[in-house]
Write a protein that holds these residues in place. Structure first.
Motif, PDB file in Angstrom:
ATOM      1  N   ASP A   1       0.224   4.281  13.382  1.00 43.50           N
ATOM      2  CA  ASP A   1      -0.840   4.855  13.274  1.00 43.50           C
ATOM      3  C   ASP A   1      -1.615   4.756  11.886  1.00 43.50           C
ATOM      4  N   TYR A   2      -0.787   4.544  11.231  1.00 39.04           N
ATOM      5  CA  TYR A   2      -1.368   4.969   9.533  1.00 39.04           C
ATOM      6  C   TYR A   2      -1.118   3.788   8.490  1.00 39.04           C
ATOM      7  N   MET A   3       0.036   2.886   9.149  1.00 40.25           N
ATOM      8  CA  MET A   3       0.729   1.807   8.274  1.00 40.25           C
ATOM      9  C   MET A   3      -0.078   0.571   8.601  1.00 40.25           C
ATOM     10  N   ILE A   4      -0.210  -0.225   7.579  1.00 39.88           N
ATOM     11  CA  ILE A   4      -0.758  -1.581   7.758  1.00 39.88           C
ATOM     12  C   ILE A   4       0.154  -2.466   7.026  1.00 39.88           C
ATOM     13  N   ASP A   5       0.952  -3.298   7.588  1.00 41.54           N
ATOM     14  CA  ASP A   5       2.069  -4.091   6.936  1.00 41.54           C
ATOM     15  C   ASP A   5       1.345  -4.936   5.796  1.00 41.54           C
ATOM     16  N   GLY A   6       1.880  -4.751   4.699  1.00 43.73           N
ATOM     17  CA  GLY A   6       1.478  -5.366   3.401  1.00 43.73           C
ATOM     18  C   GLY A   6       0.457  -4.990   2.918  1.00 43.73           C
TER      19      GLY A   6
ATOM     20  N   GLU B   1      14.998  -4.959  -0.705  1.00 45.52           N
ATOM     21  CA  GLU B   1      15.432  -6.038  -1.965  1.00 45.52           C
ATOM     22  C   GLU B   1      13.949  -6.585  -2.514  1.00 45.52           C
ATOM     23  N   ARG B   2      13.220  -6.811  -1.725  1.00 47.80           N
ATOM     24  CA  ARG B   2      11.922  -7.390  -2.226  1.00 47.80           C
ATOM     25  C   ARG B   2      11.171  -6.305  -3.376  1.00 47.80           C
ATOM     26  N   VAL B   3      11.100  -4.974  -2.698  1.00 48.87           N
ATOM     27  CA  VAL B   3      10.341  -4.147  -3.343  1.00 48.87           C
ATOM     28  C   VAL B   3      11.129  -3.894  -4.743  1.00 48.87           C
ATOM     29  N   LEU B   4      12.410  -3.641  -4.665  1.00 47.32           N
ATOM     30  CA  LEU B   4      13.111  -3.327  -5.949  1.00 47.32           C
ATOM     31  C   LEU B   4      13.057  -4.425  -6.776  1.00 47.32           C
ATOM     32  N   ASN B   5      13.171  -5.591  -6.373  1.00 45.46           N
ATOM     33  CA  ASN B   5      13.464  -6.935  -7.346  1.00 45.46           C
ATOM     34  C   ASN B   5      12.166  -7.250  -7.961  1.00 45.46           C
ATOM     35  N   ALA B   6      11.011  -6.846  -7.315  1.00 46.33           N
ATOM     36  CA  ALA B   6       9.664  -7.263  -7.872  1.00 46.33           C
ATOM     37  C   ALA B   6       8.620  -6.083  -7.822  1.00 46.33           C
ATOM     38  N   PRO B   7       8.733  -4.938  -8.319  1.00 46.03           N
ATOM     39  CA  PRO B   7       8.153  -3.753  -8.267  1.00 46.03           C
ATOM     40  C   PRO B   7       6.585  -3.952  -8.661  1.00 46.03           C
ATOM     41  N   ARG B   8       6.389  -5.011  -9.638  1.00 47.82           N
ATOM     42  CA  ARG B   8       5.045  -5.054  -9.904  1.00 47.82           C
ATOM     43  C   ARG B   8       4.033  -5.901  -8.830  1.00 47.82           C
ATOM     44  N   ASP B   9       4.827  -6.621  -8.110  1.00 46.80           N
ATOM     45  CA  ASP B   9       4.137  -7.445  -6.960  1.00 46.80           C
ATOM     46  C   ASP B   9       3.500  -6.429  -5.933  1.00 46.80           C
ATOM     47  N   PHE B  10       4.095  -5.331  -5.790  1.00 54.15           N
ATOM     48  CA  PHE B  10       3.509  -4.177  -4.886  1.00 54.15           C
ATOM     49  C   PHE B  10       2.655  -3.054  -5.452  1.00 54.15           C
ATOM     50  N   ALA B  11       1.797  -3.360  -6.742  1.00 49.85           N
ATOM     51  CA  ALA B  11       0.993  -2.611  -7.156  1.00 49.85           C
ATOM     52  C   ALA B  11      -0.140  -2.052  -6.159  1.00 49.85           C
ATOM     53  N   ALA B  12      -0.770  -2.876  -5.482  1.00 50.57           N
ATOM     54  CA  ALA B  12      -1.656  -2.865  -4.585  1.00 50.57           C
ATOM     55  C   ALA B  12      -1.296  -2.085  -3.440  1.00 50.57           C
ATOM     56  N   VAL B  13      -0.165  -2.151  -3.018  1.00 50.95           N
ATOM     57  CA  VAL B  13       0.451  -1.593  -1.826  1.00 50.95           C
ATOM     58  C   VAL B  13       0.641  -0.228  -2.181  1.00 50.95           C
ATOM     59  N   ARG B  14       1.056   0.191  -3.295  1.00 51.88           N
ATOM     60  CA  ARG B  14       1.404   1.685  -3.994  1.00 51.88           C
ATOM     61  C   ARG B  14      -0.136   1.983  -3.631  1.00 51.88           C
ATOM     62  N   SER B  15      -1.043   1.557  -4.496  1.00 47.65           N
ATOM     63  CA  SER B  15      -2.335   2.169  -4.558  1.00 47.65           C
ATOM     64  C   SER B  15      -2.728   2.624  -3.228  1.00 47.65           C
ATOM     65  N   ALA B  16      -2.706   1.491  -2.438  1.00 44.09           N
ATOM     66  CA  ALA B  16      -3.218   1.914  -0.989  1.00 44.09           C
ATOM     67  C   ALA B  16      -2.491   3.067  -0.144  1.00 44.09           C
ATOM     68  N   ALA B  17      -1.236   2.950  -0.413  1.00 48.51           N
ATOM     69  CA  ALA B  17      -0.348   3.916  -0.011  1.00 48.51           C
ATOM     70  C   ALA B  17      -0.803   5.415  -0.490  1.00 48.51           C
ATOM     71  N   ARG B  18      -0.959   5.325  -1.590  1.00 47.23           N
ATOM     72  CA  ARG B  18      -1.420   6.873  -2.201  1.00 47.23           C
ATOM     73  C   ARG B  18      -2.929   7.212  -1.560  1.00 47.23           C
ATOM     74  N   ALA B  19      -3.691   6.010  -1.404  1.00 41.19           N
ATOM     75  CA  ALA B  19      -5.079   6.424  -0.733  1.00 41.19           C
ATOM     76  C   ALA B  19      -5.034   7.014   0.857  1.00 41.19           C
ATOM     77  N   THR B  20      -3.991   6.276   1.412  1.00 37.83           N
ATOM     78  CA  THR B  20      -3.553   6.948   2.784  1.00 37.83           C
ATOM     79  C   THR B  20      -2.936   8.239   2.848  1.00 37.83           C
TER      80      THR B  20
END
Length: 84
Positions: free
Chosen positions: A15-20, A39-58
């Protein structure tokens, strides 16, 4: 900063998550997919900056007190069925 949500593509998360976009969705019961996503998130945290930002907005759109009130209403509506 903040976490990257990794969850299964099941139930309320759809209902509220959009993959990626604001999290990572994996198939329910797929332990390898969960491990790979973590593993992807832990090994490349900077690659997920936009995902974290969108998660906060959600998360801001769904404040905890509103979620608790919603669950409370749902449970109160279901109680008569459970006690029958």
């Amino acid at each position: 900063v903040g976490p990257v949500v990794v969850t299964t593509a099941h139930g309320g998360s759809l209902d509220y998550m959009i993959d990626g976009h604001n999290g990572i969705l994996v198939p329910p019961g797929d332990v390898d997919a969960i491990a790979d996503a973590l593993e992807r998130v832990l090994n490349a945290p900077r690659d997920f900056a936009a995902v974290r930002s969108a998660a906060r907005a959600t998360a801001i759109r769904y404040p905890a007190d509103a979620m608790v009130a919603s669950y409370d209403t749902c449970i109160r509506d279901l109680l008569p069925r459970w006690s029958a």
